[in-house]
Design a protein around this motif. Sequence first.
Motif, PDB file in Angstrom:
ATOM      1  N   PRO A  16       0.854  -1.188   0.000  1.00  0.00           N
ATOM      2  CA  PRO A  16       0.000   0.000   0.000  1.00  0.00           C
ATOM      3  C   PRO A  16       0.897   1.248   0.000  1.00  0.00           C
ATOM      4  O   PRO A  16       1.607   1.510   0.960  1.00  0.00           O
ATOM      5  CB  PRO A  16      -0.773  -0.104   1.316  1.00  0.00           C
ATOM      6  N   ALA A  18      -0.320   4.450  -1.265  1.00  0.00           N
ATOM      7  CA  ALA A  18      -1.190   5.523  -1.763  1.00  0.00           C
ATOM      8  C   ALA A  18      -1.442   6.603  -0.715  1.00  0.00           C
ATOM      9  O   ALA A  18      -2.238   7.500  -0.943  1.00  0.00           O
ATOM     10  CB  ALA A  18      -2.520   4.931  -2.231  1.00  0.00           C
ATOM     11  N   GLY A  19      -0.748   6.509   0.429  1.00  0.00           N
ATOM     12  CA  GLY A  19      -0.936   7.517   1.484  1.00  0.00           C
ATOM     13  C   GLY A  19      -0.416   8.878   1.038  1.00  0.00           C
ATOM     14  O   GLY A  19       0.356   8.982   0.080  1.00  0.00           O
ATOM     15  N   LEU A  20      -0.837   9.913   1.735  1.00  0.00           N
ATOM     16  CA  LEU A  20      -0.509  11.282   1.316  1.00  0.00           C
ATOM     17  C   LEU A  20       0.854  11.747   1.831  1.00  0.00           C
ATOM     18  O   LEU A  20       1.377  12.751   1.351  1.00  0.00           O
ATOM     19  CB  LEU A  20      -1.604  12.243   1.795  1.00  0.00           C
ATOM     20  N   GLY A  21       1.405  11.040   2.803  1.00  0.00           N
ATOM     21  CA  GLY A  21       2.726  11.410   3.317  1.00  0.00           C
ATOM     22  C   GLY A  21       2.771  12.822   3.871  1.00  0.00           C
ATOM     23  O   GLY A  21       3.739  13.555   3.664  1.00  0.00           O
ATOM     24  N   THR A  22       1.729  13.193   4.639  1.00  0.00           N
ATOM     25  CA  THR A  22       1.627  14.596   5.089  1.00  0.00           C
ATOM     26  C   THR A  22       2.739  14.989   6.060  1.00  0.00           C
ATOM     27  O   THR A  22       3.057  16.164   6.170  1.00  0.00           O
ATOM     28  CB  THR A  22       0.266  14.862   5.771  1.00  0.00           C
ATOM     29  N   ARG A  23       3.342  13.996   6.732  1.00  0.00           N
ATOM     30  CA  ARG A  23       4.408  14.344   7.680  1.00  0.00           C
ATOM     31  C   ARG A  23       5.674  14.804   6.970  1.00  0.00           C
ATOM     32  O   ARG A  23       6.590  15.302   7.600  1.00  0.00           O
ATOM     33  CB  ARG A  23       4.702  13.145   8.598  1.00  0.00           C
ATOM     34  N   LYS A  33       6.942   9.462  -1.094  1.00  0.00           N
ATOM     35  CA  LYS A  33       7.959   9.232  -0.045  1.00  0.00           C
ATOM     36  C   LYS A  33       8.624   7.879  -0.227  1.00  0.00           C
ATOM     37  O   LYS A  33       9.760   7.676   0.196  1.00  0.00           O
ATOM     38  CB  LYS A  33       7.358   9.369   1.356  1.00  0.00           C
ATOM     39  N   GLN A 110      -5.719   3.395  -5.597  1.00  0.00           N
ATOM     40  CA  GLN A 110      -6.695   3.720  -4.557  1.00  0.00           C
ATOM     41  C   GLN A 110      -7.119   5.155  -4.870  1.00  0.00           C
ATOM     42  O   GLN A 110      -6.304   6.069  -4.795  1.00  0.00           O
ATOM     43  CB  GLN A 110      -6.040   3.631  -3.176  1.00  0.00           C
ATOM     44  N   ALA A 113      -7.433   8.484  -0.539  1.00  0.00           N
ATOM     45  CA  ALA A 113      -6.698   7.913   0.596  1.00  0.00           C
ATOM     46  C   ALA A 113      -7.646   7.756   1.786  1.00  0.00           C
ATOM     47  O   ALA A 113      -7.692   8.596   2.684  1.00  0.00           O
ATOM     48  CB  ALA A 113      -5.513   8.800   0.947  1.00  0.00           C
ATOM     49  N   LEU A 114      -8.407   6.658   1.787  1.00  0.00           N
ATOM     50  CA  LEU A 114      -9.415   6.438   2.835  1.00  0.00           C
ATOM     51  C   LEU A 114      -8.923   5.458   3.898  1.00  0.00           C
ATOM     52  O   LEU A 114      -9.728   4.902   4.640  1.00  0.00           O
ATOM     53  CB  LEU A 114     -10.720   5.927   2.201  1.00  0.00           C
ATOM     54  N   GLY A 115      -7.631   5.226   3.940  1.00  0.00           N
ATOM     55  CA  GLY A 115      -7.083   4.381   4.991  1.00  0.00           C
ATOM     56  C   GLY A 115      -6.368   3.146   4.463  1.00  0.00           C
ATOM     57  O   GLY A 115      -6.577   2.717   3.329  1.00  0.00           O
ATOM     58  N   ALA A 119      -6.897   0.669   1.202  1.00  0.00           N
ATOM     59  CA  ALA A 119      -5.832   0.457   0.198  1.00  0.00           C
ATOM     60  C   ALA A 119      -5.632  -1.039  -0.057  1.00  0.00           C
ATOM     61  O   ALA A 119      -5.493  -1.469  -1.205  1.00  0.00           O
ATOM     62  CB  ALA A 119      -4.528   1.103   0.666  1.00  0.00           C
ATOM     63  N   PRO A 137       5.583   0.087   3.136  1.00  0.00           N
ATOM     64  CA  PRO A 137       6.892   0.569   2.691  1.00  0.00           C
ATOM     65  C   PRO A 137       7.550   1.561   3.648  1.00  0.00           C
ATOM     66  O   PRO A 137       8.739   1.826   3.532  1.00  0.00           O
ATOM     67  CB  PRO A 137       6.582   1.226   1.333  1.00  0.00           C
ATOM     68  N   ASP A 138       6.770   2.079   4.627  1.00  0.00           N
ATOM     69  CA  ASP A 138       7.358   2.972   5.643  1.00  0.00           C
ATOM     70  C   ASP A 138       8.238   2.205   6.632  1.00  0.00           C
ATOM     71  O   ASP A 138       9.078   2.798   7.307  1.00  0.00           O
ATOM     72  CB  ASP A 138       6.244   3.616   6.484  1.00  0.00           C
TER      73      ASP A 138
HETATM   74  P1  UTP Z   1       0.516   6.161   7.075  1.00  0.00           P
HETATM   75  O1  UTP Z   1      -0.646   6.845   7.658  1.00  0.00           O
HETATM   76  O2  UTP Z   1       1.665   5.871   7.988  1.00  0.00           O
HETATM   77  O3  UTP Z   1       1.122   6.961   5.837  1.00  0.00           O
HETATM   78  O4  UTP Z   1       0.056   4.837   6.354  1.00  0.00           O
HETATM   79  P2  UTP Z   1       0.629   8.250   5.093  1.00  0.00           P
HETATM   80  O5  UTP Z   1      -0.835   8.437   5.224  1.00  0.00           O
HETATM   81  O6  UTP Z   1       1.194   8.181   3.729  1.00  0.00           O
HETATM   82  O7  UTP Z   1       1.491   9.367   5.851  1.00  0.00           O
HETATM   83  P3  UTP Z   1       1.101  10.613   6.755  1.00  0.00           P
HETATM   84  O8  UTP Z   1       0.568  10.026   8.047  1.00  0.00           O
HETATM   85  O9  UTP Z   1       0.107  11.438   6.013  1.00  0.00           O
HETATM   86  O10 UTP Z   1       2.423  11.297   6.930  1.00  0.00           O
HETATM   87  C1  UTP Z   1       0.788   3.604   6.388  1.00  0.00           C
HETATM   88  C2  UTP Z   1       0.919   3.012   5.002  1.00  0.00           C
HETATM   89  O11 UTP Z   1      -0.354   2.878   4.404  1.00  0.00           O
HETATM   90  C3  UTP Z   1      -0.404   3.507   3.145  1.00  0.00           C
HETATM   91  C4  UTP Z   1       0.692   4.563   3.175  1.00  0.00           C
HETATM   92  O12 UTP Z   1       1.149   4.823   1.851  1.00  0.00           O
HETATM   93  C5  UTP Z   1       1.732   3.904   4.051  1.00  0.00           C
HETATM   94  O13 UTP Z   1       2.554   3.035   3.283  1.00  0.00           O
HETATM   95  N1  UTP Z   1      -1.745   4.117   2.987  1.00  0.00           N
HETATM   96  C6  UTP Z   1      -2.295   4.828   3.993  1.00  0.00           C
HETATM   97  C7  UTP Z   1      -2.405   3.946   1.783  1.00  0.00           C
HETATM   98  O14 UTP Z   1      -1.907   3.304   0.838  1.00  0.00           O
HETATM   99  N2  UTP Z   1      -3.643   4.523   1.640  1.00  0.00           N
HETATM  100  C8  UTP Z   1      -4.231   5.237   2.645  1.00  0.00           C
HETATM  101  O15 UTP Z   1      -5.375   5.716   2.449  1.00  0.00           O
HETATM  102  C9  UTP Z   1      -3.529   5.399   3.850  1.00  0.00           C
END
Ligand code: UTP
Length: 298
Positions: A16, A18-23, A33, A110, A113-115, A119, A137-138
Motif C-alpha cells: 500500500p 497511496a498515502g498522502l505522506g503529510t508528515r 515518499k 486507490q 486515501a481512505l485508509g 488500500a 513501505p514505511d
Molecule cells: P501512514 O498513515 O503511515 O502513511 O500509512 P501516510 O498516510 O502516507 O502518511 P502521513 O501520516 O500522512 O504522513 C501507512 C501506510 O499505508 C499507506 C501509506 O502509503 C503507508 O505506506 N496508505 C495509507 C495507503 O496506501 N492509503 C491510505 O489511504 C492510507
Amino acid sequence: MTETAKMCTVRLAVIPAAGLGTRFLPATKSIPKEMFPIVKRPAIQVIAEEAQGSGITDFVMVTGRTKGAILDHFDRAPELEAVLERDGKVDVLSAVIEPTHLMNMTSTRQHQALGLGHAVLAARPIVGDRPFAVMLPDDLVQGEQPYLRALIDAHEATGKGVVGIMEVRPDEVSSYGIVQATERADGNYDISDMVEKPDPADAPSRLAIVGRYVLPSRVFELLEQTTPGKGGEIQLTDALCALAKEEGMIGVPLSGVRHDTGNVEGYITANVAYALNDPSVGPGLKQRLQQMLGDEDS
Ligand code: UTP
C-alpha cells in the motif's frame, strides 16, 4: 528459481503506497515518499529486496496520484541505459537495471486515501482467493535475514494469518496497533485480539504490530464490512481484530532493527544506519558524524 521460492506458498505481496505522506510536506507534494533514497536505493527497492529474499515473486503496488515514479523505477529506462552503456559505466548500468529483475509488478489505484484497510481492499481483484503478504513501505527492517520470510514460515506451519510484532515502551503504545497475545512454545505468539492506538491504560500488552503481514483472503470480506474507525479511515487493524477473534492469528517477533521512515526523524536515522553499513560511504560518514557530535559537545 531458488529452493526457498519453490517451497513458498505465499508468492504475492501487496504494497500500500497511496498515502498522502503529510508528515513530509512539502517534499511529498509531488514526490512519493517511497522514492526517498536510503543511501542510493529508494525505500521501495529496499522493501522489494526483502520480499524477493523471502520468496515473493509478485508485487501489487497500490498507488495514487503523484506516485507514478514508483512504477517507473521498476521499469527499463532505455535512453539512460544507452548513455551508461556508451560511457562504459557498467556498475551503474547494472544498478539501474537491477530493480526490473526483482519482481513481476502489477499496480492498482486507490482513488482516495481512505485508509490502509481501504488500500489493501483495492488489491482484491488481483489477489483473488490466495493468501498474500502485505508490506508497509514505511517500515524498513534491517537484519541478517529477510523478516517477511519468518512470517511466511509461521503461516505455512499454522495456516493462520500472521503479523509482525515488536515490544514498545508504555508511552509508545498509543501510536501503534497493539495485540493481546500469549507466547507459544516456538517463540511466536497466539493473538486473540488487537486494538488500534489504545490509551496506555487500556492497552492489552506492549506488543505492537510492525508493517509486515501474511493474510488469508478472508480478510477482504472482513474489510468490506469494516466501517471507518480512528481518524475516519478504514483501518486494517479493525479487520484483523475480527480475524483474530474468528480464527486466531500468529505474531512473529521482530528480528533485526525496524526503522519507521514515515516520520522525519525515523527516515534520517534509517539513512544514517544504512549508510554506516555501506563501505562506499560508511567510513567517511562516521568521521563526519564524530566531528559534528564532538563539536556539539565542546
Ligand atoms: P501512514 O498513515 O503511515 O502513511 O500509512 P501516510 O498516510 O502516507 O502518511 P502521513 O501520516 O500522512 O504522513 C501507512 C501506510 O499505508 C499507506 C501509506 O502509503 C503507508 O505506506 N496508505 C495509507 C495507503 O496506501 N492509503 C491510505 O489511504 C492510507
